[in-house]
Design a protein around this motif. Structure first.
Motif, PDB file in Angstrom:
ATOM      1  N   ILE A 275       0.825  -1.243  -0.157  1.00 39.46           N
ATOM      2  CA  ILE A 275      -0.060  -0.154  -0.276  1.00 39.46           C
ATOM      3  C   ILE A 275       0.999   1.245   0.399  1.00 39.46           C
ATOM      4  N   ALA A 276       0.690   2.211  -0.533  1.00 33.59           N
ATOM      5  CA  ALA A 276       1.059   3.418  -0.927  1.00 33.59           C
ATOM      6  C   ALA A 276       0.889   4.608  -0.274  1.00 33.59           C
ATOM      7  N   LEU A 277       1.325   5.035   0.982  1.00 33.97           N
ATOM      8  CA  LEU A 277       0.927   5.996   1.229  1.00 33.97           C
ATOM      9  C   LEU A 277       1.513   7.223   0.760  1.00 33.97           C
ATOM     10  N   GLY A 278       0.323   8.341   0.645  1.00 42.35           N
ATOM     11  CA  GLY A 278       0.948   9.172   0.701  1.00 42.35           C
ATOM     12  C   GLY A 278       1.490  10.534   1.743  1.00 42.35           C
ATOM     13  N   ILE A 279       2.253  10.220   2.166  1.00 44.82           N
ATOM     14  CA  ILE A 279       2.896  10.989   3.794  1.00 44.82           C
ATOM     15  C   ILE A 279       3.147  12.318   3.111  1.00 44.82           C
TER      16      ILE A 279
ATOM     17  N   LYS B  60       1.918  -4.820  10.190  1.00 47.77           N
ATOM     18  CA  LYS B  60       1.396  -5.737  11.272  1.00 47.77           C
ATOM     19  C   LYS B  60       0.993  -6.829  10.152  1.00 47.77           C
ATOM     20  N   ALA B  61       0.201  -6.660   9.272  1.00 41.89           N
ATOM     21  CA  ALA B  61      -1.052  -6.945   8.335  1.00 41.89           C
ATOM     22  C   ALA B  61       0.024  -8.483   7.708  1.00 41.89           C
ATOM     23  N   GLY B  62       1.280  -7.862   8.176  1.00 42.77           N
ATOM     24  CA  GLY B  62       1.718  -8.485   6.607  1.00 42.77           C
ATOM     25  C   GLY B  62       2.405  -8.459   5.149  1.00 42.77           C
ATOM     26  N   LEU B  63       1.598  -6.485   4.770  1.00 44.63           N
ATOM     27  CA  LEU B  63       2.025  -5.794   3.956  1.00 44.63           C
ATOM     28  C   LEU B  63       3.328  -5.212   3.954  1.00 44.63           C
ATOM     29  N   LYS B  64       3.428  -4.512   2.399  1.00 41.65           N
ATOM     30  CA  LYS B  64       4.264  -3.558   2.012  1.00 41.65           C
ATOM     31  C   LYS B  64       3.569  -2.152   2.304  1.00 41.65           C
ATOM     32  N   VAL B  65       4.664  -1.304   2.607  1.00 42.84           N
ATOM     33  CA  VAL B  65       4.217   0.006   2.817  1.00 42.84           C
ATOM     34  C   VAL B  65       5.589   1.076   1.939  1.00 42.84           C
ATOM     35  N   ARG B  66       4.715   1.325   0.834  1.00 41.49           N
ATOM     36  CA  ARG B  66       5.308   2.555  -0.064  1.00 41.49           C
ATOM     37  C   ARG B  66       4.992   3.960   0.797  1.00 41.49           C
ATOM     38  N   ALA B  67       6.140   4.754   1.291  1.00 39.94           N
ATOM     39  CA  ALA B  67       6.009   6.202   1.475  1.00 39.94           C
ATOM     40  C   ALA B  67       6.021   6.592  -0.066  1.00 39.94           C
TER      41      ALA B  67
END
Ligand code: SF4
Ligand SMILES: [Zn+2]
Length: 331
Positions: free
Chosen positions: A135-139, A169-176
């Motif tokens: 999931i990409a987060l537009g921080i 925590k849910a085992g997924l990845k983050v793209r900031a």
């Protein structure tokens, strides 16, 4: 009819390279046409062109048509990126059953990436997502004031942090996604803001992508830019932020600037832009700080001079443009 306005066709589809499981792979990018970002309807972020471009009345049937179109073009690329000009997890854009159908179509992809504002991320939704999701987060920025006043993002850095921690925590990845040089920031402040934001995002991100501002049409930032009170960041600033964080973060640092080398996007003098952007691209894949080296150019001195002048004059305006205009008038 203008193809761009057909609701049953995606806004755009293209192929590019990206990284998955530590290696360079083929990626397919799909920009779905949806009813648009809910925040854009309330005015939106100062740099975002979607506020003026969003459509309404996109039906489930239209979305299905867009998907059919995408599937015809899909050649089993390992990485699939699905953007919606908003939030993939907002059910006003993509209804839950449609979301499931889309993720199902690409279930064999090594990696699926989509973007969401943090308010749509919760444990219940995360439980429904397959493990190949990032999931990409537009921080944008870790600074409260920058986020609230310069960008008008409508959420806080902590909202992004909480969402990021929950995703991992849910085992997924983050793209900031971070924004380089939001409105009202001087060049030097923009570099410092990017660096502190990178450090902030590193705690809960697998990848950190720096997006230098690309001045889009009919946006607040465009109005300021047209008046000569804003200059998009220099590529030197992007390189500087990356160089100062290289090797200090666990996340992969990357940047794939849209509009790079143009007056509306991140740019240098014009003569050295291509090589400087190539250096950014090389580094984005290799993470080797040496890859940020690029040919010397005299405009690097101008960049340093602009930063000194901004401090002296206490301004974030486009100092160089003002000087150039004065010189032209004096001729
Ligand atoms: S930048 Fe993202 S959150 Fe902000 S208005 Fe645009 S689509 Fe919405
Ligand atoms: Zn140059």
């Amino acid at each position: 009819m203008d193809r761009k306005k057909v609701p049953s066709q995606p806004e755009a589809i293209w192929k590019e390279k990206d990284m998955s499981s530590g290696r360079t792979v083929d990626a397919m990018v799909i920009i779905l046409r949806t009813n648009g970002c809910s925040w854009a309807r309330k005015g939106g972020c100062t740099m975002c062109g979607y506020a003026s471009a969003s459509m309404s009345g996109i039906t489930a049937g239209d979305l299905m048509g867009q998907l059919d179109h995408a599937v015809k073009i899909y050649r089993n690329e390992p990485f699939v990126k699905i953007y919606t000009s908003g939030s993939f997890l907002d059910e006003n854009e993509i209804p839950a059953d449609m979301r499931k159908a889309i993720l199902d179509i690409f279930r064999d992809a090594e990696r699926i990436l989509f973007e969401s504002r943090p308010e749509y991320i919760n444990e219940d939704v995360l439980r429904t997502l397959p493990k190949n999701v990032s999931i990409a987060l537009g921080i944008e920025s870790s600074d409260h004031d920058v986020l609230a006043k310069s960008i008008k993002k409508g959420f806080t850095p902590e909202d992004s942090r909480n969402a990021g921690i929950m995703i991992r925590k849910a085992g997924l990845k983050v793209r900031a996604y971070l924004l380089l040089k939001p409105l009202y920031l001087s060049e030097r402040d923009a570099i410092e803001d990017a660096i502190s934001s990178i450090m902030f995002a590193d705690e809960f991100s697998d990848e950190i992508s720096i997006n230098p501002v690309n001045v889009q049409k009919f946006t607040p930032i465009e109005r300021v830019w047209k008046k000569g009170d804003y200059r998009p960041p220099w590529i030197w600033s992007l390189i500087e932020a990356m160089r100062r964080c290289a090797g200090k973060v666990n996340a992969r640092l990357m940047s794939s600037p849209s509009g790079g080398g143009t007056q509306r996007g991140v740019h240098n003098c014009g003569g050295c832009d291509r090589k400087a952007l190539d250096a950014v691209e090389r580094f984005s894949f290799s993470q080797n700080i040496k890859d940020l080296d690029t040919d010397a150019c005299r405009c690097r001195d101008t960049w340093l001079e602009v930063m000194r002048s901004e401090v002296l004059l206490g301004t974030s305006s486009d100092v160089q443009r003002a000087i150039d205009n004065d010189l032209a008038i004096g001729k």
